[in-house]
Motif scaffolding. Structure first.
Motif, mmCIF file in Angstrom:
data_model
loop_
_atom_site.group_PDB
_atom_site.id
_atom_site.type_symbol
_atom_site.label_atom_id
_atom_site.label_comp_id
_atom_site.label_asym_id
_atom_site.label_seq_id
_atom_site.Cartn_x
_atom_site.Cartn_y
_atom_site.Cartn_z
ATOM 1 N N ASP A 254 0.860 -1.173 0.000
ATOM 2 C CA ASP A 254 0.000 0.000 0.000
ATOM 3 C C ASP A 254 0.901 1.229 0.000
ATOM 4 O O ASP A 254 1.558 1.505 0.997
ATOM 5 C CB ASP A 254 -0.891 -0.010 1.243
ATOM 6 C CG ASP A 254 -1.967 1.042 1.148
ATOM 7 O OD1 ASP A 254 -1.814 1.972 0.334
ATOM 8 O OD2 ASP A 254 -2.957 0.942 1.881
ATOM 9 N N PRO A 255 0.969 1.964 -1.118
ATOM 10 C CA PRO A 255 1.931 3.068 -1.198
ATOM 11 C C PRO A 255 1.661 4.187 -0.200
ATOM 12 O O PRO A 255 2.581 4.905 0.167
ATOM 13 C CB PRO A 255 1.755 3.607 -2.623
ATOM 14 C CG PRO A 255 0.845 2.688 -3.328
ATOM 15 C CD PRO A 255 0.147 1.845 -2.322
ATOM 16 N N GLY A 257 1.029 4.409 3.043
ATOM 17 C CA GLY A 257 1.781 4.371 4.294
ATOM 18 C C GLY A 257 3.237 4.740 4.085
ATOM 19 O O GLY A 257 3.825 5.484 4.873
ATOM 20 N N TYR A 258 3.817 4.227 2.994
ATOM 21 C CA TYR A 258 5.228 4.495 2.709
ATOM 22 C C TYR A 258 5.446 5.966 2.431
ATOM 23 O O TYR A 258 6.386 6.586 2.923
ATOM 24 C CB TYR A 258 5.685 3.660 1.506
ATOM 25 C CG TYR A 258 5.870 2.210 1.865
ATOM 26 C CD1 TYR A 258 7.109 1.738 2.257
ATOM 27 C CD2 TYR A 258 4.801 1.330 1.843
ATOM 28 C CE1 TYR A 258 7.287 0.420 2.609
ATOM 29 C CE2 TYR A 258 4.965 0.005 2.202
ATOM 30 C CZ TYR A 258 6.210 -0.444 2.579
ATOM 31 O OH TYR A 258 6.373 -1.740 2.940
ATOM 32 N N VAL B 109 -4.730 -3.328 -3.467
ATOM 33 C CA VAL B 109 -3.687 -3.887 -2.612
ATOM 34 C C VAL B 109 -4.203 -5.128 -1.879
ATOM 35 O O VAL B 109 -3.517 -6.154 -1.802
ATOM 36 C CB VAL B 109 -3.205 -2.813 -1.608
ATOM 37 C CG1 VAL B 109 -2.244 -3.403 -0.610
ATOM 38 C CG2 VAL B 109 -2.552 -1.661 -2.349
ATOM 39 N N GLN B 113 -2.855 -8.948 -2.106
ATOM 40 C CA GLN B 113 -2.437 -9.700 -0.923
ATOM 41 C C GLN B 113 -3.227 -10.993 -0.768
ATOM 42 O O GLN B 113 -2.730 -11.967 -0.208
ATOM 43 C CB GLN B 113 -2.582 -8.829 0.334
ATOM 44 C CG GLN B 113 -1.475 -7.793 0.422
ATOM 45 C CD GLN B 113 -1.668 -6.806 1.551
ATOM 46 O OE1 GLN B 113 -2.745 -6.727 2.136
ATOM 47 N NE2 GLN B 113 -0.639 -6.042 1.852
ATOM 48 N N LYS B 143 4.000 -6.809 4.187
ATOM 49 C CA LYS B 143 4.397 -5.675 3.363
ATOM 50 C C LYS B 143 4.021 -4.323 3.974
ATOM 51 O O LYS B 143 3.883 -3.333 3.279
ATOM 52 C CB LYS B 143 3.812 -5.836 1.960
ATOM 53 C CG LYS B 143 4.546 -6.960 1.243
ATOM 54 C CD LYS B 143 4.018 -7.332 -0.094
ATOM 55 C CE LYS B 143 4.932 -8.382 -0.728
ATOM 56 N NZ LYS B 143 4.424 -8.916 -1.967
ATOM 57 N N VAL B 145 4.726 -0.897 6.376
ATOM 58 C CA VAL B 145 5.881 -0.001 6.493
ATOM 59 C C VAL B 145 6.840 -0.499 7.568
ATOM 60 O O VAL B 145 8.051 -0.581 7.353
ATOM 61 C CB VAL B 145 5.404 1.429 6.830
ATOM 62 C CG1 VAL B 145 6.594 2.334 7.101
ATOM 63 C CG2 VAL B 145 4.567 1.994 5.704
#
Lengths: 363, 279
Positions: A254-255, A257-258, B109, B113, B143, B145
């Motif tokens: 999931d981009p 959070g990054y 996402v 998953q 996956k 953070v």
């Protein structure tokens, strides 16, 4: 034939020498930076004495280097070009400024408030006489703003130039807000006339030296943090995010959070840089939030080499070093020189100055 | 005009190996495939600004099946993939992965998953990272953070990456940046990344486009060997390739399933000949 061979040999030699030379140069620069505040402590007549002007100038550039590094983390690694990092820098600076104003005002109100005939501190000034709380604000103010802005921006999948424009608008809005006297931050004069920090005279040589060393420590800490992040899987995910966000999502990441993590971290680093900048320079005003400042920060990063850790530091050093020389020698030509420098780097050094130093041997 | 697609239970048992093995169980972690159907699409409708991209589309894919989707341009093949991977929401209809995952309510996402991997038409890899790192990122793992900040590759994970590097024949290029690979190698790397995800269903959009004959042949072998552990849905124009791999073909036309069956059956179908194969 022999020429080609010579070139390969040369390339190999420099490739081998490269890391060692940079290491030696890096340590040399570090040694000079550590020595500077100590030399400042020498008596003024001494030949090795470093003037307060030079120390403040280099200290200021070190603060800018932290901003450049922070911007590079979001731009160079995660591909988010922020044109509003000056806002986070200024917020950290204002938080520190609030503490300094309270210190110089003693038990009374800061001078600009008395001037406005205010009789009470606004609620957000409470607790700012405590250094500890001011330090919390230095982290919280830019951090929370970045968190809220980033949360909505990344949730709405705003990217590319739209993201850049929004950050630019954000810092502009911040500037307009802080220009107002009613906002309670001294309007267009901002904060100045600081006298003491933690009970020490702010202009004393010892205080200056300590502030300089603190800046150096924060810069080295940020550099180490960036190094650890860049080498971690997190850093590789950021690079992947920059190059192919869709692919990354279909890999199950999931981009949001990054992006949010690196964005907030970057804003907090800028806040710290601002907090170190204000006591050294002795003034903070809404001009720091002007869009041109944030754009200039992007120029430092691009010039030094984005996506590398040392590049932004070099960029901030080179541009600001040149700036202080130019504005003394040929004040009216500085902006032309900056523009020319940027064009030259874009045309001939797409990887920045670091790309020049780290020329990879052609296979 | 509307054809009734074959329900997987009507297929010969060898086409749905998972059904025989896994009846009443779950495949891997969490995907319940009690009836042998891994993917269930029923009466899917999608329209864009009045253009009907998919109309009452019904399609079942069994566990371990290798299905090819063919159809002329604009038949809705890519939209179909978008619906399955959550990129496009259907206006109506049901889309289930296994028994319990309602794909219409999940994000891209979450779907990834849950075990659906997708290969894009244009090979998409992380160009700045090495081949090895590409596979590392794709690997099935936590996956989030925080997990990524602390992640260290275990020996077992490294072995798995080496295994896939061998499968896709890229051991020699493991440390090269993916951006320097040839077009065909990128295609294989992307397939390798899908394998690292250990998905239950792989969606492959024109996997052999731009490949040499030798590479195409190798891809056919690879897919056939994969079909035992994974279900594959392949969109492809290359009929030779489809003939060499598919046990089961669906023909899409104007957003509907026009015909289903073996390639031979489909090629002899009057309506298919009319709209697609010509003459």
């Amino acid at each position: 034939m022999t020429q080609a061979l010579n070139q390969t040999l040369l390339a190999r030699a420099t490739a081998k020498l490269g890391p060692q030379v940079s290491l030696v140069l890096g340590l040399l620069v570090l040694a000079i930076l550590v020595a500077m505040p100590l030399l400042h402590l020498l008596p003024a007549e001494h030949t090795l004495h470093i003037s307060a002007y030079s120390l403040t100038l280099v200290g200021k550039i070190l603060c800018y280097a932290i901003v450049a590094l922070a911007l590079d983390l979001v731009w160079g690694y995660a591909g988010l070009l922020s044109l509003g990092h000056g806002l986070f820098f200024a917020l950290g600076g204002y938080a520190m400024g609030m503490y300094l104003m309270r210190q110089s005002a003693g038990d009374g109100l800061p001078a600009f408030m008395s001037f406005l005939a205010w009789t009470e501190l606004p609620w957000y000034w409470y607790g700012t006489s405590s250094f500890l709380w001011a330090m919390c604000l230095v982290v919280l103010a830019p951090g929370l703003l970045a968190l809220v802005f980033g949360f909505f921006a990344f949730r709405s999948r705003i990217k590319g130039v739209y993201f850049s424009i929004m950050t630019q608008a954000l810092t502009f809005a911040g500037m307009l807000l802080f220009y107002r006297n009613e906002t309670g931050f001294g309007g267009n004069n901002g904060f100045t006339g600081f006298t003491r920090i933690l009970g020490f005279d702010i202009t004393a040589t010892g205080t200056r030296a300590a502030l300089f060393l603190a800046t150096l420590v924060v810069l080295l800490g940020s550099l180490y943090l960036g190094f650890v992040l860049a080498r971690s899987k997190f850093g590789r995910v950021l690079t992947a995010l920059r190059d192919a966000e869709n692919r990354l999502m279909f890999c199950g990441y999931d981009p949001r959070g990054y992006k949010l993590f690196i964005w907030v971290l970057s804003a907090v680093l800028c806040g710290l840089a601002g907090a170190l900048y204000v006591p050294q320079v002795g003034i903070i005003n809404p001009g720091e939030m002007s869009p041109t400042n944030s754009i200039e920060a992007a120029v430092w990063v691009a010039l030094g080499g984005r996506g590398t850790l040392l590049g932004p530091l070099l960029g901030a050093g080179i541009v600001n070093g040149m700036k202080s020389w130019f504005t003394v020698a040929f004040p009216e030509y500085w902006l032309f020189a900056l523009g020319a420098l940027f064009i030259l780097v874009t045309l001939f050094l797409p990887k920045g100055v670091v790309g020049l130093l780290r020329k990879e041997p052609t296979p | 005009m509307k054809t009734t697609p074959l329900a997987p239970t009507l297929l010969p048992a060898h086409l749905i190996p998972g059904a025989a093995l896994d009846t009443g169980k779950t495949v891997g972690k969490g995907v319940n495939v009690r009836h042998g159907t891994l993917l269930t699409l029923e009466d899917i409708n999608v329209s864009f600004d009045g253009f009907q991209a998919l109309t009452d589309l019904t399609l079942y894919i069994g566990v371990g099946e290798l299905r090819c989707i063919i159809g002329p341009n604009g038949a809705g093949k890519t939209t179909l993939m978008d619906v399955i991977t959550g990129k496009t929401r259907p206006d109506s209809g049901t889309a289930y992965f296994g028994e319990q995952y309602d794909l219409t309510t999940m994000s891209e996402v979450q779907i990834a998953q849950a075990g659906i991997g997708r290969k894009f038409q244009k090979p998409t890899v992380f160009e700045a990272l090495s081949v090895f790192e590409n596979l590392e990122l794709a690997q099935k793992a936590n996956k989030s953070v925080w997990a990524s900040l602390r992640a260290r590759l275990s020996g077992e994970q490294k072995e798995r990456i080496d295994e896939v590097l061998q499968t896709i024949r890229l051991e020699a290029s493991r440390h090269r940046p993916a951006g320097l690979l040839s077009h065909g190698q990128k295609q294989f790397l992307e397939i390798g990344m899908l394998l690292m995800q250990e998905p239950h269903l792989l969606l492959l959009d024109e996997p052999v486009a731009g490949m040499t004959d030798a590479e195409t042949e190798f891809t056919a072998e690879l897919f056939k060997s994969l079909a035992r552990q994974h279900a594959l849905m392949v969109v492809e124009h290359d009929m030779g390739f489809v003939g060499s791999i598919a046990d089961h073909v669906s023909v899409l036309h104007q957003g509907r399933v026009l015909a289903e069956g073996s390639l031979e059956q489909v090629q002899n179908d009057e309506r298919v000949i009319e709209v697609y194969l010509g003459r």
